[in-house]
Design a protein around this motif. Structure first.
Motif, PDB file in Angstrom:
ATOM      1  N   ILE A  43       0.723  -1.220  -0.046  1.00 53.15           N
ATOM      2  CA  ILE A  43      -0.029  -0.046   0.211  1.00 53.15           C
ATOM      3  C   ILE A  43       0.783   1.173  -0.023  1.00 53.15           C
ATOM      4  CG2 ILE A  43      -1.643   1.401   1.229  1.00 53.15           C
ATOM      5  CD1 ILE A  43      -2.569  -1.427   2.483  1.00 53.15           C
ATOM      6  N   ARG A  44       1.058   1.895  -1.261  1.00 47.53           N
ATOM      7  CA  ARG A  44       1.732   3.334  -1.122  1.00 47.53           C
ATOM      8  C   ARG A  44       0.698   4.438  -0.999  1.00 47.53           C
ATOM      9  NH1 ARG A  44       5.009   2.939  -6.366  1.00 47.53           N
ATOM     10  NH2 ARG A  44       5.901   1.255  -5.333  1.00 47.53           N
ATOM     11  N   ALA A  45       1.295   5.120  -0.140  1.00 48.74           N
ATOM     12  CA  ALA A  45       0.779   6.639   0.145  1.00 48.74           C
ATOM     13  C   ALA A  45       1.559   7.695  -0.257  1.00 48.74           C
ATOM     14  CB  ALA A  45       0.479   6.650   1.612  1.00 48.74           C
ATOM     15  N   THR A  46       1.131   8.556  -1.040  1.00 49.40           N
ATOM     16  CA  THR A  46       1.902   9.617  -1.494  1.00 49.40           C
ATOM     17  C   THR A  46       1.155  11.051  -1.497  1.00 49.40           C
ATOM     18  OG1 THR A  46       2.505   8.061  -3.365  1.00 49.40           O
ATOM     19  CG2 THR A  46       3.136  10.771  -3.627  1.00 49.40           C
ATOM     20  N   PRO A  47       1.686  12.079  -0.942  1.00 47.84           N
ATOM     21  CA  PRO A  47       0.946  13.416  -0.523  1.00 47.84           C
ATOM     22  C   PRO A  47       0.905  14.166  -2.049  1.00 47.84           C
ATOM     23  CG  PRO A  47       2.993  13.237   0.478  1.00 47.84           C
ATOM     24  CD  PRO A  47       3.019  12.206   0.057  1.00 47.84           C
ATOM     25  N   LEU A  52      -4.069  13.119  -0.413  1.00 45.71           N
ATOM     26  CA  LEU A  52      -3.341  11.679  -0.201  1.00 45.71           C
ATOM     27  C   LEU A  52      -3.561  10.928  -1.256  1.00 45.71           C
ATOM     28  CD1 LEU A  52      -1.492  10.341   1.770  1.00 45.71           C
ATOM     29  CD2 LEU A  52      -3.336   9.773   3.072  1.00 45.71           C
ATOM     30  N   ALA A  53      -2.710  10.444  -1.989  1.00 50.10           N
ATOM     31  CA  ALA A  53      -2.960   9.391  -2.826  1.00 50.10           C
ATOM     32  C   ALA A  53      -2.814   8.022  -2.444  1.00 50.10           C
ATOM     33  CB  ALA A  53      -2.129   9.742  -4.321  1.00 50.10           C
ATOM     34  N   LEU A  54      -3.589   7.053  -2.387  1.00 52.65           N
ATOM     35  CA  LEU A  54      -3.452   5.568  -2.054  1.00 52.65           C
ATOM     36  C   LEU A  54      -3.321   4.776  -3.169  1.00 52.65           C
ATOM     37  CD1 LEU A  54      -5.744   5.715   1.033  1.00 52.65           C
ATOM     38  CD2 LEU A  54      -3.125   5.969   1.124  1.00 52.65           C
ATOM     39  N   GLU A  55      -2.296   3.884  -3.258  1.00 53.11           N
ATOM     40  CA  GLU A  55      -2.479   2.933  -4.416  1.00 53.11           C
ATOM     41  C   GLU A  55      -2.223   1.657  -3.986  1.00 53.11           C
ATOM     42  OE1 GLU A  55      -0.015   4.268  -8.395  1.00 53.11           O
ATOM     43  OE2 GLU A  55       1.085   5.010  -6.405  1.00 53.11           O
ATOM     44  N   ALA A  56      -2.739   0.587  -4.295  1.00 54.82           N
ATOM     45  CA  ALA A  56      -2.861  -0.909  -3.840  1.00 54.82           C
ATOM     46  C   ALA A  56      -2.156  -1.528  -5.184  1.00 54.82           C
ATOM     47  CB  ALA A  56      -4.370  -1.482  -3.775  1.00 54.82           C
ATOM     48  N   THR A  98      -0.689  -1.859 -10.534  1.00 52.56           N
ATOM     49  CA  THR A  98      -1.585  -1.194  -9.654  1.00 52.56           C
ATOM     50  C   THR A  98      -3.022  -1.741  -9.744  1.00 52.56           C
ATOM     51  OG1 THR A  98      -0.441   0.982 -10.155  1.00 52.56           O
ATOM     52  CG2 THR A  98      -2.288   1.145  -9.232  1.00 52.56           C
ATOM     53  N   LEU A  99      -3.464  -2.240  -8.428  1.00 50.33           N
ATOM     54  CA  LEU A  99      -4.883  -2.938  -8.400  1.00 50.33           C
ATOM     55  C   LEU A  99      -5.898  -1.921  -8.271  1.00 50.33           C
ATOM     56  CD1 LEU A  99      -3.692  -5.810  -6.137  1.00 50.33           C
ATOM     57  CD2 LEU A  99      -3.911  -5.695  -8.798  1.00 50.33           C
ATOM     58  N   GLY A 100      -5.460  -0.881  -7.693  1.00 52.29           N
ATOM     59  CA  GLY A 100      -6.609   0.205  -7.346  1.00 52.29           C
ATOM     60  C   GLY A 100      -5.852   1.295  -6.744  1.00 52.29           C
ATOM     61  N   SER A 101      -6.549   2.512  -6.891  1.00 56.35           N
ATOM     62  CA  SER A 101      -6.166   3.785  -6.400  1.00 56.35           C
ATOM     63  C   SER A 101      -7.104   4.833  -6.020  1.00 56.35           C
ATOM     64  CB  SER A 101      -5.048   4.572  -7.444  1.00 56.35           C
ATOM     65  OG  SER A 101      -6.067   4.767  -8.573  1.00 56.35           O
ATOM     66  N   VAL A 102      -6.871   5.570  -5.198  1.00 53.30           N
ATOM     67  CA  VAL A 102      -7.825   6.609  -4.886  1.00 53.30           C
ATOM     68  C   VAL A 102      -7.115   7.761  -4.214  1.00 53.30           C
ATOM     69  CG1 VAL A 102      -8.103   5.671  -2.226  1.00 53.30           C
ATOM     70  CG2 VAL A 102      -9.875   7.013  -3.150  1.00 53.30           C
ATOM     71  N   THR A 103      -7.765   8.876  -4.367  1.00 54.12           N
ATOM     72  CA  THR A 103      -7.030  10.159  -3.995  1.00 54.12           C
ATOM     73  C   THR A 103      -8.228  10.976  -2.665  1.00 54.12           C
ATOM     74  OG1 THR A 103      -5.862  10.676  -5.759  1.00 54.12           O
ATOM     75  CG2 THR A 103      -6.123  12.457  -4.413  1.00 54.12           C
ATOM     76  N   CYS A 126      -2.038  -7.192   3.355  1.00 56.16           N
ATOM     77  CA  CYS A 126      -1.211  -5.803   3.469  1.00 56.16           C
ATOM     78  C   CYS A 126      -2.208  -4.852   4.042  1.00 56.16           C
ATOM     79  CB  CYS A 126      -0.501  -5.227   2.129  1.00 56.16           C
ATOM     80  SG  CYS A 126       0.766  -6.188   1.462  1.00 56.16           S
ATOM     81  N   ASN A 127      -1.892  -4.450   5.404  1.00 53.32           N
ATOM     82  CA  ASN A 127      -2.722  -3.307   6.114  1.00 53.32           C
ATOM     83  C   ASN A 127      -1.829  -2.239   6.567  1.00 53.32           C
ATOM     84  OD1 ASN A 127      -5.148  -5.133   6.474  1.00 53.32           O
ATOM     85  ND2 ASN A 127      -3.870  -6.626   7.334  1.00 53.32           N
ATOM     86  N   GLU A 128      -2.335  -1.012   6.473  1.00 55.38           N
ATOM     87  CA  GLU A 128      -1.690   0.042   6.695  1.00 55.38           C
ATOM     88  C   GLU A 128      -2.548   1.152   7.390  1.00 55.38           C
ATOM     89  OE1 GLU A 128       1.486   0.810   6.366  1.00 55.38           O
ATOM     90  OE2 GLU A 128       2.184  -0.898   5.408  1.00 55.38           O
ATOM     91  N   ARG A 129      -2.069   1.720   8.554  1.00 53.69           N
ATOM     92  CA  ARG A 129      -2.666   3.099   8.977  1.00 53.69           C
ATOM     93  C   ARG A 129      -1.829   4.102   8.712  1.00 53.69           C
ATOM     94  NH1 ARG A 129      -5.403   3.513  14.762  1.00 53.69           N
ATOM     95  NH2 ARG A 129      -6.912   2.710  13.593  1.00 53.69           N
ATOM     96  N   VAL A 130      -2.803   4.967   7.764  1.00 53.43           N
ATOM     97  CA  VAL A 130      -1.987   5.924   7.073  1.00 53.43           C
ATOM     98  C   VAL A 130      -2.554   7.521   7.515  1.00 53.43           C
ATOM     99  CG1 VAL A 130      -1.697   7.118   4.683  1.00 53.43           C
ATOM    100  CG2 VAL A 130      -1.734   4.650   4.886  1.00 53.43           C
ATOM    101  N   SER A 131      -1.717   8.261   8.037  1.00 51.74           N
ATOM    102  CA  SER A 131      -2.192   9.732   8.396  1.00 51.74           C
ATOM    103  C   SER A 131      -1.928  10.553   7.064  1.00 51.74           C
ATOM    104  CB  SER A 131      -1.276  10.087   9.212  1.00 51.74           C
ATOM    105  OG  SER A 131      -1.346  11.508   9.687  1.00 51.74           O
ATOM    106  N   GLY A 132      -2.591  11.398   6.920  1.00 51.86           N
ATOM    107  CA  GLY A 132      -2.698  12.700   6.084  1.00 51.86           C
ATOM    108  C   GLY A 132      -1.318  13.445   6.162  1.00 51.86           C
ATOM    109  N   ARG A 133      -0.719  13.132   6.991  1.00 49.27           N
ATOM    110  CA  ARG A 133       0.500  14.117   7.209  1.00 49.27           C
ATOM    111  C   ARG A 133       1.768  13.197   7.186  1.00 49.27           C
ATOM    112  NH1 ARG A 133      -0.975  16.450  13.442  1.00 49.27           N
ATOM    113  NH2 ARG A 133      -3.014  16.062  12.990  1.00 49.27           N
ATOM    114  N   ILE A 134       2.019  12.703   5.887  1.00 42.63           N
ATOM    115  CA  ILE A 134       3.177  11.853   5.690  1.00 42.63           C
ATOM    116  C   ILE A 134       4.216  12.479   4.952  1.00 42.63           C
ATOM    117  CG2 ILE A 134       1.978   9.562   5.626  1.00 42.63           C
ATOM    118  CD1 ILE A 134       1.961  10.020   2.654  1.00 42.63           C
TER     119      ILE A 134
END
Length: 134
Positions: A43-47, A52-56, A98-103, A126-134
């Motif tokens: 799980i990739r998180a990119t500001p 916040l863009a999240l990609e599986a 890339t299986l799925g993505s969301v912003t 895969c499990n992640e807790r993601v903060s908007g402040r990365i």
């Protein structure tokens, strides 16, 4: 017959305690399917400019097909979020797909992201807790 003195036993115990977390991490990040193809998810998180863009993502050592399920739950200053994506996928050997993505909003947000990937009847997560402040 080999005999270990007490210091050697302590050394082996310490080594085991050091290697146990590494083995647990390796088990969480990848698995081998019955077809012998190691599968890894991420799980990739990119500001991105206040968002916040999240990609599986999935990567395999062999070309495979399977199914995935991506679930995102969270809350922030703009309210709550509950999203689900899923479906079939195919990937080529050694390539990251890339299986799925969301912003989403990153302002004060906290998201629980769960990705399940099933190949040849075997599921890895895969499990992640993601903060908007990365």
């Amino acid at each position: 017959m080999l005999r270990f003195s007490s210091p050697s036993r302590r050394t082996l115990l310490a080594l085991g305690l050091v290697l146990a977390p590494a083995a647990a991490w390796a088990a969480m990040s990848g698995s081998t399917t019955p077809s012998g193809a190691p599968v890894r998810c991420e799980i990739r998180a990119t500001p991105q400019g206040g968002l916040l863009a999240l990609e599986a993502l999935v990567e395999t050592d062999k070309s495979v097909s399977g199914r995935y399920s991506l679930e995102i739950e969270g809350s922030g200053s703009g309210g709550g979020t509950q999203l689900t994506q899923g479906g079939p996928f195919e990937t080529k050997a050694g390539k990251t797909a890339t299986l799925g993505s969301v912003t989403l909003s990153s302002k004060g947000a906290l998201y629980d992201v769960s990705l399940d990937v099933t190949v040849a009847g075997k599921t890895i997560s895969c499990n992640e807790r993601v903060s908007g402040r990365i």
